[in-house]
Scaffold this motif. Sequence first.
Motif, PDB file in Angstrom:
ATOM      1  N   TYR A 114      40.631  38.713  42.344  1.00  0.00           N
ATOM      2  CA  TYR A 114      40.161  37.429  42.792  1.00  0.00           C
ATOM      3  C   TYR A 114      41.045  36.320  42.007  1.00  0.00           C
ATOM      4  O   TYR A 114      41.467  35.757  43.238  1.00  0.00           O
ATOM      5  N   PRO A 115      42.126  36.224  41.520  1.00  0.00           N
ATOM      6  CA  PRO A 115      42.375  35.666  41.422  1.00  0.00           C
ATOM      7  C   PRO A 115      44.296  35.491  42.094  1.00  0.00           C
ATOM      8  O   PRO A 115      44.627  34.510  42.947  1.00  0.00           O
ATOM      9  N   VAL A 116      44.139  36.691  42.349  1.00  0.00           N
ATOM     10  CA  VAL A 116      45.144  36.612  43.105  1.00  0.00           C
ATOM     11  C   VAL A 116      45.402  36.408  44.199  1.00  0.00           C
ATOM     12  O   VAL A 116      45.410  36.137  45.698  1.00  0.00           O
ATOM     13  N   ALA A 174      41.402  46.397  48.773  1.00  0.00           N
ATOM     14  CA  ALA A 174      41.189  46.474  47.660  1.00  0.00           C
ATOM     15  C   ALA A 174      39.899  46.814  47.215  1.00  0.00           C
ATOM     16  O   ALA A 174      39.475  47.504  46.297  1.00  0.00           O
ATOM     17  N   ILE A 175      40.036  45.319  46.921  1.00  0.00           N
ATOM     18  CA  ILE A 175      38.554  44.883  46.253  1.00  0.00           C
ATOM     19  C   ILE A 175      37.291  45.465  47.036  1.00  0.00           C
ATOM     20  O   ILE A 175      36.575  46.066  47.141  1.00  0.00           O
ATOM     21  N   GLY A 176      37.644  45.649  48.253  1.00  0.00           N
ATOM     22  CA  GLY A 176      36.627  46.286  49.383  1.00  0.00           C
ATOM     23  C   GLY A 176      36.566  47.520  49.120  1.00  0.00           C
ATOM     24  O   GLY A 176      35.136  48.467  49.229  1.00  0.00           O
ATOM     25  N   PHE A 177      37.099  48.266  48.621  1.00  0.00           N
ATOM     26  CA  PHE A 177      37.480  49.896  48.760  1.00  0.00           C
ATOM     27  C   PHE A 177      37.117  50.493  46.782  1.00  0.00           C
ATOM     28  O   PHE A 177      37.327  51.317  46.287  1.00  0.00           O
ATOM     29  N   GLY A 178      37.398  49.347  45.579  1.00  0.00           N
ATOM     30  CA  GLY A 178      36.907  49.406  44.643  1.00  0.00           C
ATOM     31  C   GLY A 178      38.523  49.941  44.284  1.00  0.00           C
ATOM     32  O   GLY A 178      38.023  50.560  42.802  1.00  0.00           O
ATOM     33  N   LEU A 179      39.507  49.665  44.438  1.00  0.00           N
ATOM     34  CA  LEU A 179      40.764  50.174  44.318  1.00  0.00           C
ATOM     35  C   LEU A 179      41.417  49.584  42.369  1.00  0.00           C
ATOM     36  O   LEU A 179      42.390  50.352  42.261  1.00  0.00           O
ATOM     37  N   SER A 180      40.040  48.843  42.643  1.00  0.00           N
ATOM     38  CA  SER A 180      41.097  47.628  41.015  1.00  0.00           C
ATOM     39  C   SER A 180      39.809  47.083  40.786  1.00  0.00           C
ATOM     40  O   SER A 180      38.811  46.443  41.603  1.00  0.00           O
ATOM     41  N   ASP A 181      40.156  46.395  40.028  1.00  0.00           N
ATOM     42  CA  ASP A 181      38.868  45.530  39.221  1.00  0.00           C
ATOM     43  C   ASP A 181      38.762  44.469  39.769  1.00  0.00           C
ATOM     44  O   ASP A 181      39.884  43.333  39.743  1.00  0.00           O
ATOM     45  N   PRO A 182      38.109  43.878  39.802  1.00  0.00           N
ATOM     46  CA  PRO A 182      37.938  42.344  41.436  1.00  0.00           C
ATOM     47  C   PRO A 182      38.165  41.104  40.688  1.00  0.00           C
ATOM     48  O   PRO A 182      39.320  40.592  41.266  1.00  0.00           O
ATOM     49  N   ARG A 224      35.073  32.954  46.678  1.00  0.00           N
ATOM     50  CA  ARG A 224      34.752  33.091  45.312  1.00  0.00           C
ATOM     51  C   ARG A 224      34.851  32.414  44.448  1.00  0.00           C
ATOM     52  O   ARG A 224      34.741  32.425  42.947  1.00  0.00           O
ATOM     53  N   LEU A 225      33.905  31.156  44.815  1.00  0.00           N
ATOM     54  CA  LEU A 225      33.496  30.047  43.747  1.00  0.00           C
ATOM     55  C   LEU A 225      32.506  30.779  42.917  1.00  0.00           C
ATOM     56  O   LEU A 225      32.681  30.024  41.642  1.00  0.00           O
ATOM     57  N   ASP A 226      31.506  31.814  42.994  1.00  0.00           N
ATOM     58  CA  ASP A 226      30.892  31.742  41.759  1.00  0.00           C
ATOM     59  C   ASP A 226      31.539  32.907  40.881  1.00  0.00           C
ATOM     60  O   ASP A 226      30.896  33.590  40.027  1.00  0.00           O
ATOM     61  N   ALA A 227      32.771  33.490  40.974  1.00  0.00           N
ATOM     62  CA  ALA A 227      33.343  34.642  40.622  1.00  0.00           C
ATOM     63  C   ALA A 227      33.819  34.144  38.813  1.00  0.00           C
ATOM     64  O   ALA A 227      33.297  34.667  38.161  1.00  0.00           O
ATOM     65  N   SER A 228      34.411  32.782  38.505  1.00  0.00           N
ATOM     66  CA  SER A 228      35.438  32.501  37.694  1.00  0.00           C
ATOM     67  C   SER A 228      35.419  31.136  37.986  1.00  0.00           C
ATOM     68  O   SER A 228      36.093  30.628  38.956  1.00  0.00           O
ATOM     69  N   ALA A 229      35.030  30.596  36.837  1.00  0.00           N
ATOM     70  CA  ALA A 229      35.254  29.000  37.086  1.00  0.00           C
ATOM     71  C   ALA A 229      36.729  28.618  37.418  1.00  0.00           C
ATOM     72  O   ALA A 229      37.266  27.454  37.256  1.00  0.00           O
ATOM     73  N   LEU A 230      37.834  29.573  37.022  1.00  0.00           N
ATOM     74  CA  LEU A 230      38.091  29.087  36.726  1.00  0.00           C
ATOM     75  C   LEU A 230      38.996  29.263  38.508  1.00  0.00           C
ATOM     76  O   LEU A 230      40.913  28.813  38.320  1.00  0.00           O
ATOM     77  N   LEU A 231      39.123  30.021  39.266  1.00  0.00           N
ATOM     78  CA  LEU A 231      39.452  29.811  40.331  1.00  0.00           C
ATOM     79  C   LEU A 231      39.946  29.169  41.216  1.00  0.00           C
ATOM     80  O   LEU A 231      40.882  29.226  41.750  1.00  0.00           O
ATOM     81  N   PRO A 232      38.822  27.845  41.553  1.00  0.00           N
ATOM     82  CA  PRO A 232      39.324  27.009  42.063  1.00  0.00           C
ATOM     83  C   PRO A 232      41.109  26.249  41.771  1.00  0.00           C
ATOM     84  O   PRO A 232      41.189  25.409  42.248  1.00  0.00           O
ATOM     85  N   LEU A 233      40.624  26.194  40.172  1.00  0.00           N
ATOM     86  CA  LEU A 233      42.084  26.719  39.725  1.00  0.00           C
ATOM     87  C   LEU A 233      43.083  26.797  40.398  1.00  0.00           C
ATOM     88  O   LEU A 233      44.524  26.188  40.359  1.00  0.00           O
TER      89      LEU A 233
END
Length: 167
Positions: free
Chosen positions: A135-137, A123-131, A58-67
Amino acid sequence: MPNLLTILQNTPIWVFVLFAILLALGLIGLRTRTVQVWRLLVAPAVFIAWGVYGLLLRLDASALLPLYWAAALAVASLGAWYGTNLDSMQPDPAQRRVRVEGSIFPLLRNMVLFFAKYAIGIAIGFGLSDPMTLYPVDVAVSGVSAGYFIGWLLRFAQRYRKGAIPA
């Protein structure tokens, strides 16, 4: 919502292998046994590696995720450090073995962490919610799994080296 067969068919083989390993380790943990110290490191190694892998995905998804990951790791590490009770373990440093009391905790811990990651992946793989909502979860659960085992390992190593585990 996809059905169970669709979910299972779209699950990578490595997930089934990981599930089998974690289930086996949890079931083994139900009985009192004496094991080589390195064998106690298998579950921590799996969860730490999976936790780091979860962040790297998930590193490239958001700069906040590593935090988020680091915060979850820190909290879980401290929780494991202070919450780990090693009083029932009996070391034999000369043989590099440890007697471990049986407990249902390893099985429950392994399954809760596995199914949390698996459900989020579904949930992510089947698009059941906004990734971007999931991603933070996802990285927080990865941080918790890695952090718990890092804290446990540090506590175990500290107490084992000092011989603080009652014999």
